[in-house]
Design an enzyme around this catalytic site. Structure first.
Site, PDB file in Angstrom:
ATOM      1  N   PRO A 109       3.438 -62.958  -0.002  1.00 60.37           N
ATOM      2  CA  PRO A 109       2.326 -62.764  -0.935  1.00 60.37           C
ATOM      3  C   PRO A 109       1.088 -63.483  -0.402  1.00 60.37           C
ATOM      4  CG  PRO A 109       3.939 -64.330  -1.814  1.00 60.37           C
ATOM      5  CD  PRO A 109       4.539 -63.719  -0.584  1.00 60.37           C
ATOM      6  N   ASP A 110      -0.066 -62.856  -0.531  1.00 58.86           N
ATOM      7  CA  ASP A 110      -1.318 -63.526  -0.160  1.00 58.86           C
ATOM      8  C   ASP A 110      -1.820 -64.246  -1.415  1.00 58.86           C
ATOM      9  OD1 ASP A 110      -4.043 -64.173   0.281  1.00 58.86           O
ATOM     10  OD2 ASP A 110      -4.036 -62.805   1.988  1.00 58.86           O
ATOM     11  N   ILE A 111      -1.646 -65.547  -1.421  1.00 54.27           N
ATOM     12  CA  ILE A 111      -1.913 -66.330  -2.637  1.00 54.27           C
ATOM     13  C   ILE A 111      -3.402 -66.299  -2.978  1.00 54.27           C
ATOM     14  CG2 ILE A 111      -1.586 -68.582  -3.745  1.00 54.27           C
ATOM     15  CD1 ILE A 111       0.594 -69.077  -1.535  1.00 54.27           C
TER      16      ILE A 111
ATOM     17  N   ASP B 289       2.228 -65.697   7.153  1.00 55.69           N
ATOM     18  CA  ASP B 289       1.954 -64.318   6.743  1.00 55.69           C
ATOM     19  C   ASP B 289       3.234 -63.534   6.507  1.00 55.69           C
ATOM     20  OD1 ASP B 289      -0.857 -64.382   6.731  1.00 55.69           O
ATOM     21  OD2 ASP B 289      -0.848 -64.434   8.916  1.00 55.69           O
TER      22      ASP B 289
ATOM     23  N   LYS C 224      24.530 -70.676   9.356  1.00 57.68           N
ATOM     24  CA  LYS C 224      23.859 -70.862  10.635  1.00 57.68           C
ATOM     25  C   LYS C 224      24.225 -69.702  11.569  1.00 57.68           C
ATOM     26  CE  LYS C 224      23.358 -73.961  14.504  1.00 57.68           C
ATOM     27  NZ  LYS C 224      23.968 -75.027  15.280  1.00 57.68           N
TER      28      LYS C 224
ATOM     29  N   LYS D  81     -13.312 -61.578   5.550  1.00 59.93           N
ATOM     30  CA  LYS D  81     -12.164 -62.094   4.784  1.00 59.93           C
ATOM     31  C   LYS D  81     -12.569 -62.430   3.355  1.00 59.93           C
ATOM     32  CE  LYS D  81      -9.151 -64.199   7.142  1.00 59.93           C
ATOM     33  NZ  LYS D  81      -8.558 -65.145   8.070  1.00 59.93           N
TER      34      LYS D  81
ATOM     35  N   PHE E 177      -9.880 -70.826   2.919  1.00 59.78           N
ATOM     36  CA  PHE E 177     -10.181 -71.316   4.265  1.00 59.78           C
ATOM     37  C   PHE E 177      -9.896 -70.181   5.236  1.00 59.78           C
ATOM     38  CE2 PHE E 177     -10.903 -75.978   4.511  1.00 59.78           C
ATOM     39  CZ  PHE E 177     -10.937 -76.233   3.154  1.00 59.78           C
TER      40      PHE E 177
ATOM     41  N   LYS F 178     -10.555 -60.664   0.391  1.00 58.97           N
ATOM     42  CA  LYS F 178      -9.692 -61.449  -0.494  1.00 58.97           C
ATOM     43  C   LYS F 178     -10.278 -61.574  -1.897  1.00 58.97           C
ATOM     44  CE  LYS F 178      -7.132 -63.688   3.013  1.00 58.97           C
ATOM     45  NZ  LYS F 178      -5.810 -64.273   3.081  1.00 58.97           N
TER      46      LYS F 178
ATOM     47  N   ASN G  76       4.092 -73.348  11.290  1.00 54.41           N
ATOM     48  CA  ASN G  76       2.860 -73.336  12.075  1.00 54.41           C
ATOM     49  C   ASN G  76       2.361 -74.756  12.251  1.00 54.41           C
ATOM     50  OD1 ASN G  76       0.851 -73.956   9.874  1.00 54.41           O
ATOM     51  ND2 ASN G  76       1.793 -72.110   9.023  1.00 54.41           N
TER      52      ASN G  76
HETATM   53  O1  C5P Z   1      -5.566 -64.353   5.954  1.00 52.87           O
HETATM   54  P1  C5P Z   1      -5.707 -65.747   6.377  1.00 52.87           P
HETATM   55  O2  C5P Z   1      -4.395 -66.467   6.471  1.00 52.87           O
HETATM   56  O3  C5P Z   1      -6.539 -66.006   7.578  1.00 52.87           O
HETATM   57  O4  C5P Z   1      -6.534 -66.386   5.162  1.00 52.87           O
HETATM   58  C1  C5P Z   1      -6.720 -67.716   5.068  1.00 52.87           C
HETATM   59  C2  C5P Z   1      -6.914 -68.100   3.632  1.00 52.87           C
HETATM   60  O5  C5P Z   1      -6.030 -67.398   2.790  1.00 52.87           O
HETATM   61  C3  C5P Z   1      -6.618 -69.553   3.380  1.00 52.87           C
HETATM   62  O6  C5P Z   1      -7.422 -70.005   2.329  1.00 52.87           O
HETATM   63  C4  C5P Z   1      -5.155 -69.528   3.001  1.00 52.87           C
HETATM   64  O7  C5P Z   1      -4.789 -70.676   2.234  1.00 52.87           O
HETATM   65  C5  C5P Z   1      -5.076 -68.255   2.208  1.00 52.87           C
HETATM   66  N1  C5P Z   1      -3.782 -67.571   2.267  1.00 52.87           N
HETATM   67  C6  C5P Z   1      -2.996 -67.522   1.155  1.00 52.87           C
HETATM   68  N2  C5P Z   1      -1.810 -66.838   1.181  1.00 52.87           N
HETATM   69  C7  C5P Z   1      -1.411 -66.217   2.309  1.00 52.87           C
HETATM   70  C8  C5P Z   1      -2.197 -66.265   3.451  1.00 52.87           C
HETATM   71  C9  C5P Z   1      -3.378 -66.941   3.401  1.00 52.87           C
HETATM   72  O8  C5P Z   1      -3.361 -68.115   0.137  1.00 52.87           O
HETATM   73  N3  C5P Z   1      -0.260 -65.571   2.310  1.00 52.87           N
END
Ligand code: C5P
Length: 394
Positions: A301-303, A275, A285, A334, A320, A338, A207
């Site tokens: 994983p959503d950290i 995501d 390749k 959010k 953020f 979260k 990205n």
């Molecule tokens: O869900 P979104 O990507 O909009 O959320 C943004 C926030 O979540 C940011 O703080 C980003 O660093 C964190 N994030 C994360 N792991 C992910 C996706 C987002 O820590 N897989």
């Protein structure tokens, strides 16, 4: 730096010729220098040069009966406010990583109770060697601070990373290491940059995040005295000095690195984590052929969500939210979803020029509601956020 004392260990590398200049800079900034010269360091600079510039005797042996009677190597390592190793050769780094104590320099490094800052300098191949990579990771894990190396022409005729940081950069890192701000003794994890999710060995999904805001936040926290673990994806802007840099590529690696950096007093998740990752990636390749490849995605994983609910949850968790519409409403939702304490929300619609730009216009969302901050440089957003974090956990 007035009244501070630096124990300066000079290793055996050609860049030792820059150490007299470093001593002048440190003394010019008001600090005293106790020089320690290794046997190989003495091949590149002389005890006379160092002691004249430091205005103090050089220590170069473990077996100096007079010195031992007067002060002793243990005290020598404790009297200092900071230990600096420059140049830190591959050999010195290996000794430090191993815990060897077989000469004055390595013994001082083992005996000290102070922070240690190393300025590595070596041939490119030696720097890239897996043994040095391993030792560096070990040393960082031990809380050793690093400055440099930089890239460029080397005395050995090769080109690449391995040049010792310039004396002014080392001085800046020393100032940072000595900084005593409201976050002294606090540990903060900052994630930053994009992640790269591989499709095959040469292609990946990424990205547009430059990592500028995350780097600025890490630098601002460091300036307030925090120990910062900076977990960064492949960013366009360099990592700040004086933070512990943990470079990762994928979201899964980032999650593991964040977990390994715990416990922490606060976490600021500024990374633009992908995501999704590619589930059916290829080890080879993918060839252009008759049919178009079909990529199957899996959720990463959503950290932020994970750390907000982790057993070792930091006292303050900041996320953020980069949005392109209904910024505050989405970010507020959010925050709840979260489970983090604060969300720094911003509008990254292309027209704002924020993504990849130097400025940011954010809204800070906390339990108390939302606060709109005026548009300002990313460094200023970072300083303001760091000050708020210091109010909370300082
Ligand atoms: O869900 P979104 O990507 O909009 O959320 C943004 C926030 O979540 C940011 O703080 C980003 O660093 C964190 N994030 C994360 N792991 C992910 C996706 C987002 O820590 N897989």
């Amino acid at each position: 730096m007035q009244g501070k004392r630096i124990l300066l260990i000079v290793g055996g590398g050609i860049s030792a010729y820059k150490i007299p200049q470093l001593i002048r800079l440190i003394r010019g900034a008001g600090a005293a220098v106790t020089p320690v010269l290794t046997a190989s360091g003495a091949q590149f600079t002389t005890p006379m040069t160092l002691s004249v510039l430091a205005g103090e005797p050089v220590h170069d042996t473990l077996w100096d009966r007079n010195a031992e009677a007067e002060i002793g190597h243990i005290q020598l390592s404790r009297q200092a406010d900071l230990v600096v190793v420059a140049p830190a050769t591959a050999d010195l780094m290996a000794k430090m990583a191993q815990g060897a104590a077989n000469d004055l320099a390595s013994t001082l490094l083992m005996a000290t109770d102070k922070r240690v800052l190393i300025a590595p300098a070596m041939n490119v191949r030696m720097w890239d060697h897996p043994a040095t990579r391993r030792n560096l990771a070990t040393l960082r894990g031990d809380g050793i601070l690093t400055v440099g190396p930089g890239s460029g022409d080397m005395a050995c005729g090769e080109f690449g990373p391995g040049r010792m940081a310039e004396p002014d950069a080392i001085l800046a890192a020393i100032r940072t290491a000595l900084a005593e701000g409201p976050l002294k003794g606090r540990h903060v994890i900052v994630t930053s940059g994009p992640t790269h999710e591989p499709i095959d060995p040469v292609r990946y999904i990424a990205n547009r995040s430059s990592g500028a805001q995350g780097a600025a936040v890490a630098a601002a926290l460091r300036d307030l005295g925090a120990r910062v673990s900076f977990v960064t994806g492949p960013a366009a802007v360099p990592a700040p000095q004086g933070v512990e840099v943990i470079a990762v590529e994928t979201a899964q690696e980032m999650r593991d690195a964040v977990e390994a950096a715990l416990p922490a007093d606060a976490a600021v998740m500024a990374a633009a984590v992908a995501d999704w990752r590619i589930l059916n990636g290829s080890d080879q390749k993918i060839k252009k052929g008759d049919s178009l490849p079909s990529l199957q995605m899996a959720e990463n994983p959503d950290i932020l969500a994970w750390i907000s609910r982790a057993a070792q949850r930091p006292r303050l968790v900041v996320g953020f939210a980069a949005e392109t519409q209904d910024v505050v409403a989405h970010a507020t939702a959010k925050r709840a979803r979260k489970g983090c304490d604060w969300i720094v929300a911003n509008d990254v619609s292309p027209a704002t020029g924020i993504m990849g730009g130097t400025e940011n216009a954010v809204t800070l969302i906390t339990e108390a509601g939302d606060e709109e901050w005026p548009r300002m440089a990313k460094g200023d957003v970072a300083a303001r956020l760091a000050a708020r974090i210091a109010e909370q956990i300082g």
